[in-house]
Write an enzyme that holds these catalytic residues in place. Sequence first.
Site, PDB file in Angstrom:
ATOM      1  CB  SER A   1     -28.630  26.852   3.906  1.00  0.00           C
ATOM      2  OG  SER A   1     -28.572  28.072   3.179  1.00  0.00           O
ATOM      3  CE  LYS A   2     -32.027  31.255   0.365  1.00  0.00           C
ATOM      4  NZ  LYS A   2     -31.601  32.522   0.992  1.00  0.00           N
ATOM      5  CG  ASN A   3     -36.990  28.430   6.478  1.00  0.00           C
ATOM      6  OD1 ASN A   3     -35.903  28.999   6.435  1.00  0.00           O
ATOM      7  ND2 ASN A   3     -37.874  28.655   7.441  1.00  0.00           N
TER       8      ASN A   3
END
Length: 378
Positions: free
Chosen positions: A190-192
Site C-alpha cells: 500500500s506504499k506510494n
Amino acid sequence: MTSPSVTVPFVDLSLQHRPIETAINQAIQTVIQRGDFVLGEAVKSFETAFSQACGVNYGVGVASGTDAITLGLKACGIGHGDEVLVPANTFIATVIGVIHSGATPILVDCDPQTALIDLNRAAKAITPKTKAIVPVHLYGQMVSPRELLDFAQAYDILIFEDAAQAHLAERDGYRAGSVGKAAAFSFYPSKNLGAFGNGGMVVTSDEEIAQTVRTLRNYGAPSKYYHTEAGTNSRLDTIQAAILGVKLPHLQQWNQQRNQAAKTYDHLLESLGEKGIIPLENQSDLGHVYHLYVIQILETFPLTREAVQDYLKERGIQSGIHYPIPCHLQPAYKSLGYNLGDFPNAEKLCQTILSFPMYPGLNQQQIEEVVEQLALIK
C-alpha cells in the site's frame, strides 16, 4: 442488515496496476525464465534506479522496511549502549528497527499541526549516549531537512531517515532519503511505491555503509561462505524488485495525483473547519506525497471519531486510523519506561486523527462524496 457496497474504498491498488499489468507480467516472466530469484539482475537494476531517484549513490534491497532500519542503523555504527531519538507517534516498526539494531529508542513528542517530530523537544531529550535521530517523514511529508541538518550539526548526532511513507517526497530542495547518512524505505503493497509483498531498501551516498548492508542482509557474508559480520537473511526478492522496477517510472505522476487529491480535500474541507474538521498542515506544498491524507476531528464536532467512521462506513466510505496507540503506550514496550501523559501531543493526535481515502486515481466525485457526507452531520 447487509453492508452497503463500497463507493469510496480506502485504497484501490487496481487503478495503478491495471494499465501496467502487461509490463508487470512480462517482468515477472523474465525473472522466471532467468531463474535468478534471489539477488538477481532485477534487484541490482532496481537498486540503482531507486537510489538515483532519491538523489543518492547506493541502494541495497532488503526484506522489509523494518529490516532496512535495523541493518541501516547497524551499518552506520549504531548499536548497544547508543540512544536514538524517535517520534512517539510513528508506526511501531520504527521502534522495533531501533531495538533490533541494539540501540535504545528515546521517544519524542510531535508537532500537533503536522504530526512530525518536534526538534525542540528532541533537543531536550539528548544525553551523552545520544548518537542518532530517526526522523519519520510521516504520512508523506518530510521533516524539514534544513532544520534537521542544523539540529544534527548542533548536537553532533547522525541522521537516519525513516522514509517508509515518503517515496520521492521533497522539501527544502532535498528528496527523502538524501538528507541523512542513510535512510530506510518500505515497499509494502500500500506504499506510494509498493511491491506485491514485503520489501525494503537502505539508501545512502556512503559506499562503506552500502557495502556493510549488503553483507549484513546476506548472512554477514561479503562473498559466499565467508562471513565477516553477524548478519541475517534479509534480501529483496528478485520478482518483487522486477515489479517495483516497472512501477518506479510512474511514481512521480502517481504522487502528483495524490497531492492534487489532497488539495481538493483541503479546499472542500475549509467549510468544515469551524465545525471541528482540521487537516494536518502541509508545510511542503507539492513536495508532500500524501501516503495518507489525515485530518483531526476535534471535540467541537457533533460526533466522535468512532461514530464518524461508522457513519461513513454505512454510506460506503472507508477510513482508517494511523495510528490509534502511540508507541510509548504499547504493552510490548512498557520496558522503555514511559507513561500516559509523557507525550501529550502524540496522545491527543492518536485520539483525534482519521485517515481518508487516498490513492492515485481517486477522483473528484469520490472526494466530494466524502466531504458532502461529513457536511450532513449535525
